[in-house]
Design an enzyme around this catalytic site. Sequence first.
Site, PDB file in Angstrom:
ATOM      1  N   ASP A 137     -21.277   9.553   6.661  1.00  0.00           N
ATOM      2  CA  ASP A 137     -21.679  10.969   6.717  1.00  0.00           C
ATOM      3  C   ASP A 137     -20.430  11.851   6.743  1.00  0.00           C
ATOM      4  OD1 ASP A 137     -22.339  10.158  10.085  1.00  0.00           O
ATOM      5  OD2 ASP A 137     -20.799  11.602   9.513  1.00  0.00           O
ATOM      6  N   HIS A 174     -15.515   2.871   4.923  1.00  0.00           N
ATOM      7  CA  HIS A 174     -16.707   2.321   4.260  1.00  0.00           C
ATOM      8  C   HIS A 174     -17.288   3.286   3.237  1.00  0.00           C
ATOM      9  CE1 HIS A 174     -17.395  -0.639   7.813  1.00  0.00           C
ATOM     10  NE2 HIS A 174     -16.445  -1.036   6.984  1.00  0.00           N
TER      11      HIS A 174
HETATM   12  C1  BV8 Z   1     -15.210  -7.536   3.729  1.00  0.00           C
HETATM   13  C2  BV8 Z   1     -21.660   1.089   4.531  1.00  0.00           C
HETATM   14  C3  BV8 Z   1     -13.889  -8.962   2.433  1.00  0.00           C
HETATM   15  C4  BV8 Z   1     -23.054   0.783   4.132  1.00  0.00           C
HETATM   16  C5  BV8 Z   1     -21.155  -0.755   5.963  1.00  0.00           C
HETATM   17  C6  BV8 Z   1     -20.933 -13.150   4.980  1.00  0.00           C
HETATM   18  C7  BV8 Z   1     -21.053 -12.636   3.693  1.00  0.00           C
HETATM   19  C8  BV8 Z   1     -20.348 -11.500   3.270  1.00  0.00           C
HETATM   20  C9  BV8 Z   1     -19.493 -10.882   4.168  1.00  0.00           C
HETATM   21  C10 BV8 Z   1     -19.387 -11.403   5.444  1.00  0.00           C
HETATM   22  C11 BV8 Z   1     -20.083 -12.513   5.866  1.00  0.00           C
HETATM   23  N1  BV8 Z   1     -19.756 -12.754   7.166  1.00  0.00           N
HETATM   24  C12 BV8 Z   1     -18.860 -11.826   7.578  1.00  0.00           C
HETATM   25  C13 BV8 Z   1     -18.628 -11.000   6.544  1.00  0.00           C
HETATM   26  C14 BV8 Z   1     -17.769  -9.864   6.547  1.00  0.00           C
HETATM   27  C15 BV8 Z   1     -18.675  -8.652   6.634  1.00  0.00           C
HETATM   28  C16 BV8 Z   1     -19.227  -8.575   8.042  1.00  0.00           C
HETATM   29  O1  BV8 Z   1     -18.490  -8.254   8.953  1.00  0.00           O
HETATM   30  N2  BV8 Z   1     -20.523  -8.879   8.170  1.00  0.00           N
HETATM   31  C17 BV8 Z   1     -21.141  -8.836   9.480  1.00  0.00           C
HETATM   32  C18 BV8 Z   1     -22.641  -8.539   9.302  1.00  0.00           C
HETATM   33  C19 BV8 Z   1     -20.923 -10.183  10.175  1.00  0.00           C
HETATM   34  N3  BV8 Z   1     -17.847  -7.514   6.324  1.00  0.00           N
HETATM   35  C20 BV8 Z   1     -17.748  -7.094   5.053  1.00  0.00           C
HETATM   36  O2  BV8 Z   1     -18.391  -7.561   4.125  1.00  0.00           O
HETATM   37  C21 BV8 Z   1     -16.713  -6.016   4.822  1.00  0.00           C
HETATM   38  N4  BV8 Z   1     -15.897  -6.397   3.715  1.00  0.00           N
HETATM   39  O3  BV8 Z   1     -15.195  -8.322   4.636  1.00  0.00           O
HETATM   40  O4  BV8 Z   1     -14.537  -7.712   2.571  1.00  0.00           O
HETATM   41  C22 BV8 Z   1     -13.058  -8.871   1.241  1.00  0.00           C
HETATM   42  C23 BV8 Z   1     -11.747  -9.311   1.330  1.00  0.00           C
HETATM   43  C24 BV8 Z   1     -10.957  -9.251   0.212  1.00  0.00           C
HETATM   44  C25 BV8 Z   1     -11.484  -8.747  -0.978  1.00  0.00           C
HETATM   45  C26 BV8 Z   1     -12.803  -8.301  -1.048  1.00  0.00           C
HETATM   46  C27 BV8 Z   1     -13.606  -8.362   0.064  1.00  0.00           C
HETATM   47  C28 BV8 Z   1     -17.351  -4.697   4.439  1.00  0.00           C
HETATM   48  C29 BV8 Z   1     -18.265  -4.245   5.533  1.00  0.00           C
HETATM   49  C30 BV8 Z   1     -18.739  -2.835   5.210  1.00  0.00           C
HETATM   50  C31 BV8 Z   1     -20.251  -2.829   5.054  1.00  0.00           C
HETATM   51  N5  BV8 Z   1     -20.687  -1.440   4.948  1.00  0.00           N
HETATM   52  N6  BV8 Z   1     -21.478   0.529   5.853  1.00  0.00           N
HETATM   53  C32 BV8 Z   1     -23.942   1.907   4.548  1.00  0.00           C
HETATM   54  O5  BV8 Z   1     -23.609   2.631   5.514  1.00  0.00           O
HETATM   55  O6  BV8 Z   1     -24.989   2.016   3.892  1.00  0.00           O
HETATM   56  S1  BV8 Z   1     -21.294  -1.510   7.474  1.00  0.00           S
HETATM   57  C33 BV8 Z   1     -22.186  -0.535   8.568  1.00  0.00           C
HETATM   58  O7  BV8 Z   1     -22.537  -1.323   9.702  1.00  0.00           O
HETATM   59  C34 BV8 Z   1     -21.390   0.570   9.179  1.00  0.00           C
HETATM   60  O8  BV8 Z   1     -20.539   1.190   8.278  1.00  0.00           O
HETATM   61  C35 BV8 Z   1     -20.662  -0.071  10.311  1.00  0.00           C
HETATM   62  O9  BV8 Z   1     -19.409  -0.531   9.886  1.00  0.00           O
HETATM   63  C36 BV8 Z   1     -21.460  -1.299  10.593  1.00  0.00           C
HETATM   64  C37 BV8 Z   1     -21.913  -1.399  12.037  1.00  0.00           C
HETATM   65  O10 BV8 Z   1     -22.424  -0.213  12.358  1.00  0.00           O
HETATM   66  P1  BV8 Z   1     -21.928   0.632  13.646  1.00  0.00           P
HETATM   67  O11 BV8 Z   1     -21.243   1.824  13.118  1.00  0.00           O
HETATM   68  O12 BV8 Z   1     -21.213  -0.168  14.669  1.00  0.00           O
HETATM   69  O13 BV8 Z   1     -23.349   0.999  14.139  1.00  0.00           O
HETATM   70  P2  BV8 Z   1     -24.315   0.095  14.979  1.00  0.00           P
HETATM   71  O14 BV8 Z   1     -25.677   0.667  14.794  1.00  0.00           O
HETATM   72  O15 BV8 Z   1     -24.091  -1.362  14.699  1.00  0.00           O
HETATM   73  O16 BV8 Z   1     -23.825   0.366  16.463  1.00  0.00           O
HETATM   74  C38 BV8 Z   1     -23.920   1.681  16.983  1.00  0.00           C
HETATM   75  C39 BV8 Z   1     -23.257   1.657  18.334  1.00  0.00           C
HETATM   76  O17 BV8 Z   1     -23.300   2.979  18.861  1.00  0.00           O
HETATM   77  C40 BV8 Z   1     -23.987   0.750  19.318  1.00  0.00           C
HETATM   78  O18 BV8 Z   1     -23.025  -0.018  20.036  1.00  0.00           O
HETATM   79  C41 BV8 Z   1     -24.688   1.744  20.263  1.00  0.00           C
HETATM   80  O19 BV8 Z   1     -24.719   1.259  21.601  1.00  0.00           O
HETATM   81  C42 BV8 Z   1     -23.789   2.942  20.182  1.00  0.00           C
HETATM   82  N7  BV8 Z   1     -24.483   4.218  20.397  1.00  0.00           N
HETATM   83  C43 BV8 Z   1     -25.755   4.560  20.037  1.00  0.00           C
HETATM   84  N8  BV8 Z   1     -25.997   5.826  20.425  1.00  0.00           N
HETATM   85  C44 BV8 Z   1     -24.853   6.300  20.999  1.00  0.00           C
HETATM   86  C45 BV8 Z   1     -23.886   5.281  20.986  1.00  0.00           C
HETATM   87  N9  BV8 Z   1     -22.652   5.430  21.498  1.00  0.00           N
HETATM   88  C46 BV8 Z   1     -22.349   6.630  22.049  1.00  0.00           C
HETATM   89  N10 BV8 Z   1     -23.228   7.669  22.100  1.00  0.00           N
HETATM   90  C47 BV8 Z   1     -24.482   7.537  21.590  1.00  0.00           C
HETATM   91  N11 BV8 Z   1     -25.322   8.556  21.654  1.00  0.00           N
END
Ligand code: BV8
Length: 232
Positions: free
Chosen positions: A94, A109
């Site tokens: 955003d 991202h």
């Molecule tokens: C990469 C855009 C390598 C999309 C996003 C198996 C297959 C393929 C890949 C992998 C795999 N295993 C591991 C991987 C690596 C993978 C990964 O980590 N997967 C995870 C699931 C295990 N990562 C990737 O693929 C990354 N790339 O590794 O590339 C590479 C190397 C060389 C060459 C080429 C490639 C790319 C990852 C990016 C994915 N895109 N976003 C979209 O938005 O549509 S990820 C998306 O989820 C977000 O961007 C963010 O990064 C992620 C997690 O989200 P958060 O922001 O943390 O949000 P979440 O809801 O999880 O948590 C919110 C938090 O806020 C909570 O803790 C909550 O308590 C808190 N909260 C809530 N309310 C409040 C608050 N805090 C304060 N105040 C409040 N009011």
Amino acid sequence: MSNPQHIVILTGAGISAESGIQTFRDAGGLWEGHAVEQVATPEGFAADPVLVHRFYNLRRAALRDVKPNAAHIALGELQAEFGGRVTLVTQNVDDLHERGGSKDVIHMHGELLSAFCTACDHHWRQAEDLTVETPCPACQTRGGPRPDIVWFGEMPYEMDRIEYALQSCDLFVSIGTSGAVYPAAGFVQLAHVHGARTLELNLEPSQGSAFFSETRHGPATRLVPEWVAPLL
Ligand code: BV8
């Protein structure tokens, strides 16, 4: 503690939650009934570009109905005070940091308001819907445009710049992220190894809480202004 000299801040969906943008966890990892990994992967886009365009069109359009909250604004004030000594990295797609006054935001991202062409790699600002019929404004290829979003399996943006900042900062602050996705989830360890103090501001303990020298739990709109105020 004396004022930090160079702060790296990483934000996640939690900083935008109180502005009304759903986090990944709240949705239980599901949006519109689809697993995030289904709609947020190149394979998902290739398999069903109509679905994926619709998924991002809805989120892009929703930006018009939300506004930055006190946490975004506090970070904008901190950057204004500290100038280039704050590096702001966000996982969010955003534009609320910019609308809250932040400059030079690193969207590792990607961004909902950006698009690029899969045929010619031209990048441009995109506020309206994209469809499989949209022509690229540069090479005119119909269906070339895609959301400028880093999907799972794709390389995040500006990793060299981020890693350099993590190695040279003396304070790393993580705000509103679950620590579920790499490489962002590993930034705290890189900062720590290079001697930085590390602080987590999050609603609840994250998957990476144990790596932080200090964690504070509560809503970002309270924790972030409370953390920023003594630094101004
Ligand atoms: C990469 C855009 C390598 C999309 C996003 C198996 C297959 C393929 C890949 C992998 C795999 N295993 C591991 C991987 C690596 C993978 C990964 O980590 N997967 C995870 C699931 C295990 N990562 C990737 O693929 C990354 N790339 O590794 O590339 C590479 C190397 C060389 C060459 C080429 C490639 C790319 C990852 C990016 C994915 N895109 N976003 C979209 O938005 O549509 S990820 C998306 O989820 C977000 O961007 C963010 O990064 C992620 C997690 O989200 P958060 O922001 O943390 O949000 P979440 O809801 O999880 O948590 C919110 C938090 O806020 C909570 O803790 C909550 O308590 C808190 N909260 C809530 N309310 C409040 C608050 N805090 C304060 N105040 C409040 N009011």
